[in-house]
Scaffold this active site. Structure first.
Site, PDB file in Angstrom:
ATOM      1  N   HIS A 190     -25.558 -45.933 -11.246  1.00 21.72           N
ATOM      2  CA  HIS A 190     -24.734 -47.108 -11.525  1.00 21.72           C
ATOM      3  C   HIS A 190     -23.366 -46.708 -12.079  1.00 21.72           C
ATOM      4  O   HIS A 190     -22.332 -47.260 -11.686  1.00 21.72           O
ATOM      5  CB  HIS A 190     -25.451 -48.024 -12.522  1.00 21.72           C
ATOM      6  CG  HIS A 190     -24.719 -49.309 -12.767  1.00 21.72           C
ATOM      7  ND1 HIS A 190     -24.737 -50.347 -11.864  1.00 21.72           N
ATOM      8  CD2 HIS A 190     -23.915 -49.697 -13.780  1.00 21.72           C
ATOM      9  CE1 HIS A 190     -23.985 -51.330 -12.343  1.00 21.72           C
ATOM     10  NE2 HIS A 190     -23.476 -50.955 -13.502  1.00 21.72           N
ATOM     11  N   GLU A 210     -28.734 -47.822  -5.470  1.00 19.24           N
ATOM     12  CA  GLU A 210     -29.182 -48.671  -6.581  1.00 19.24           C
ATOM     13  C   GLU A 210     -30.228 -49.677  -6.120  1.00 19.24           C
ATOM     14  O   GLU A 210     -31.228 -49.915  -6.803  1.00 19.24           O
ATOM     15  CB  GLU A 210     -27.988 -49.445  -7.162  1.00 19.24           C
ATOM     16  CG  GLU A 210     -27.255 -48.725  -8.250  1.00 19.24           C
ATOM     17  CD  GLU A 210     -26.257 -49.649  -8.926  1.00 19.24           C
ATOM     18  OE1 GLU A 210     -26.098 -49.529 -10.130  1.00 19.24           O
ATOM     19  OE2 GLU A 210     -25.649 -50.486  -8.249  1.00 19.24           O
ATOM     20  N   ASN A 243     -33.662 -14.748  -0.714  1.00 19.08           N
ATOM     21  CA  ASN A 243     -34.338 -13.560  -0.209  1.00 19.08           C
ATOM     22  C   ASN A 243     -35.814 -13.576  -0.618  1.00 19.08           C
ATOM     23  O   ASN A 243     -36.700 -13.244   0.171  1.00 19.08           O
ATOM     24  CB  ASN A 243     -33.647 -12.315  -0.771  1.00 19.08           C
ATOM     25  CG  ASN A 243     -34.070 -11.060  -0.047  1.00 19.08           C
ATOM     26  OD1 ASN A 243     -33.750 -10.864   1.112  1.00 19.08           O
ATOM     27  ND2 ASN A 243     -34.810 -10.207  -0.732  1.00 19.08           N
TER      28      ASN A 243
END
Length: 630
Positions: A46, A68, A420
């Site tokens: 918000h 929202e 990795n």
């Protein structure tokens, strides 16, 4: 109004909110039942929406607005936290990060979001998954809305229902010394920009404390669905008069009252059962409600005590302090050479001040590794999902601090090591189960202090590194010859993985196979005056250990004289200083060596090595600086 002056502040705050959203969404994915996380996510989304709308970035505001809506569905229970919903929300965060980066690059933040918007709307309409809303939650939301409408109609009495969570939060905040205030804000009827004035009030109140509820809702205020007044419940340690004075300074805004709320067992009851009352100036009942986390209030208060400083200014300050330290040392040398006793007291005082100043500046430049580590949980989650692996990332020591210059450079090497480990080290769940391991692998990222260094460790419980495979690949790629391979032990062979162009991957993918990952890691760490080592136990896992200096800003050094010239050797590279007599210098394979506590050390005569003019004096005893590398 020229908003360009606020771009830098906006992008910095937007990045902080996006990081908070990432962390909370990851936590929610693991614990879908934690409703507190949804409140935190909703609050960040918000705020981000309000900021972007104010700055005029409509696409960002639209995307966060739809987020929202979906989050509201999750909060009320109309939609469940499913993998599909989480994936869409994570994609939204990726798009928002791209928008912010686009704004930083001066491109306006305009990127394609049509597909994401369509996905969010499908979830909002309940078409993405077959999930029915809980009737009780919907009924409660409808009842709260009715009370909001009553509050708008009545100038004297406002009644709001508290749920159990809000009830406990308000009580806890008050108990911890954060009193709650009821504030009624009046906006001049002739005001043409009510929403802008309301936004200014919100910003001013957030500087003083934490807004826990607005009546009508913030969304209704933003949509201009309110008359000329609204009410806030605020948790703050400030006095009521200070709050009132701060808000009254805003043009076209006046404050009807700022009253402390009395919270007691009789005052606050659970949702759908009772209402909360607080007395206004006329002893008329007004009722607040709230759901703020005490931790957030403390963080707000702490944030008010900090300032943002441009990095260039810190660098300049560090350079000036460095020059000051050098000049102080020069003064000491002049005083000692000329036997100026009367200067001693002043020089000692300057020495004390410069040492303290240097320590303070160094602390200012120190940044917790948390800034770097915070971005890895999301990366590990996405990569593990892409490779169909189950990985639990465990992070420890994120509060360990490093100099900013080191922090800026350490992120990429750690990304390579983590990717990795997931790609090469950790096996697929079925393979792990066949080996008697849990399906979910553990990947540890840990940091700690060690003397004047910081150690960062990346450890996995995967398959480890097979020296024979490394040897075969190294010969195949021409990194070493067959004859050289026979001379190397397992440790030396495993360290070949840091060679440029070396990779054990059979095909090039988005993740690996180009042979630049570990080579880039060692190059970057060496540039930072650090070291990287690998330990492995084939079949059980691998551990990469990075050792870095705390700072590169000021390096203490030992001054040594070579003939007529003076050189400086960093103290961090020096193991010890000693001396050797002419008779104790031996020769092995035409090289001069000395024996130090049973160790044979090669000797380097600096005048010959550096080509400096020598005094040509033959001496029976030489000074030796024993240096350490790796």
């Amino acid at each position: 109004m020229d908003m360009s002056q606020y771009i830098e502040i906006f992008t910095e705050e937007a990045k902080e909110h996006l990081q908070a959203l990432n962390e909370c969404l990851l936590a929610l994915e693991k614990s879908p039942e934690e409703l507190k996380l949804l409140d935190e996510i909703f609050r960040s989304a918000h705020t981000l929406k309000g900021m972007s709308a104010t700055m005029g970035f409509e696409k960002m505001a639209e995307l966060t607005h739809l987020m929202e809506n979906v989050l509201s569905k999750l909060r009320t229970g109309e939609e469940k936290v499913t993998p599909h919903v989480m994936d869409v929300l994570f994609k939204c965060l990726d798009s928002l990060e791209q928008m912010v980066q686009s704004i930083v690059d001066g491109e306006g933040g305009d990127i394609a979001t049509d597909e994401l918007i369509a996905s969010l709307k499908r979830i909002e309409e309940g078409k993405a998954k077959d999930v029915t809303a809980e009737e009780t939650a919907a009924a409660l939301a409808e009842k709260i809305d009715e009370h909001y409408e009553k509050a708008l109609e009545s100038k004297e009495v406002m009644e709001i229902i508290l749920n159990q969570y809000e009830d406990s939060i308000i009580k806890e905040a008050v108990r911890k010394g954060y009193p709650a205030f009821q504030i009624k804000v009046l906006i001049d009827e002739s005001c043409l920009m009510k929403v802008a004035r309301a936004f200014m009030v919100f910003r001013k109140v957030e500087e003083l404390g934490e807004i826990v509820k607005a009546v009508p809702t913030v969304q209704e205020i933003e949509d201009e669905k309110f008359d000329n007044s609204f009410e806030l419940l605020v948790i703050t340690k400030q006095e009521s008069e200070k709050v009132k004075h701060a808000l009254s300074s805003i043009a076209e805004v006046s404050i009807a009252y700022v009253e402390k709320i009395k919270i007691g067992d009789a005052d606050v009851k659970q949702a759908t059962e009772s209402k909360v009352m607080a007395e206004d100036k006329n002893d008329k009942a007004v009722v607040p409600s709230g759901a703020a986390v005490e931790k957030d209030s403390i963080r707000k208060t702490k944030a008010m005590q900090t300032v943002r400083v441009d990095i260039d200014r810190l660098d300049n300050l560090m350079n000036l302090v460095g020059e000051l330290v050098i000049s102080k040392t020069r003064l000491e040398q002049i005083s000692a050479a000329n036997h100026l006793a009367e200067l001693n007291e002043t020089i000692e005082h300057i020495d004390l001040i410069t040492s303290d100043l240097q320590a303070v500046v160094m602390k200012v430049r120190m940044v917790p590794l948390e800034q770097v580590f915070n971005r890895f949980p999301r990366m590990v989650r996405d990569l593990a999902k892409e490779l169909n692996k189950q990985v639990n990332l465990v992070i420890k020591g994120e509060d360990t601090e490093l100099d900013r210059t080191v922090i800026d450079e350490i992120g990429d090497p750690l990304v390579h090591l983590l990717r990795n480990a997931i790609d090469h080290g950790i096996e697929l769940p079925d393979n792990r189960l066949n080996k008697g391991k849990p399906a979910e692998a553990t990947l540890k990222l840990e940091a700690w202090y060690e003397g004047n260094n910081v150690v960062i460790e990346v450890q996995d419980d995967g398959q480890g590194i097979n020296p024979e495979v490394i040897k075969a690949k190294a010969i195949e790629k021409g990194v070493i010859t067959q004859a050289e391979a026979q001379q190397l032990d397992d440790y030396a062979i495993i360290n070949l993985i840091f060679q440029s162009g070396f990779s054990t991957a059979n095909k090039v993918t988005d993740v690996s196979g180009r042979g630049v990952g570990l080579d880039a890691v060692r190059t970057k760490i060496d540039a930072l005056n650090g070291s990287v080592n690998v330990e492995t136990n084939y079949g059980q896992g691998s551990k990469f250990t990075i050792k870095l200096p705390l700072t590169l800003a000021i390096i203490q050094a030992l001054l040594v004289q070579v003939g007529a010239e003076t050189y400086a050797i960093p103290l961090s590279s020096i193991d010890e200083t000693t001396h050797v007599t002419k008779q104790n210098i031996k020769r092995i394979r035409e090289r001069e060596v000395m024996l130090l506590r049973g160790n044979v050390l090669p000797l380097v005569r600096l005048d010959q090595y550096l080509g400096t003019p020598s005094s040509k004096e033959d001496t029976e005893e030489y000074y030796v600086v024993v240096v350490r590398k790796g």
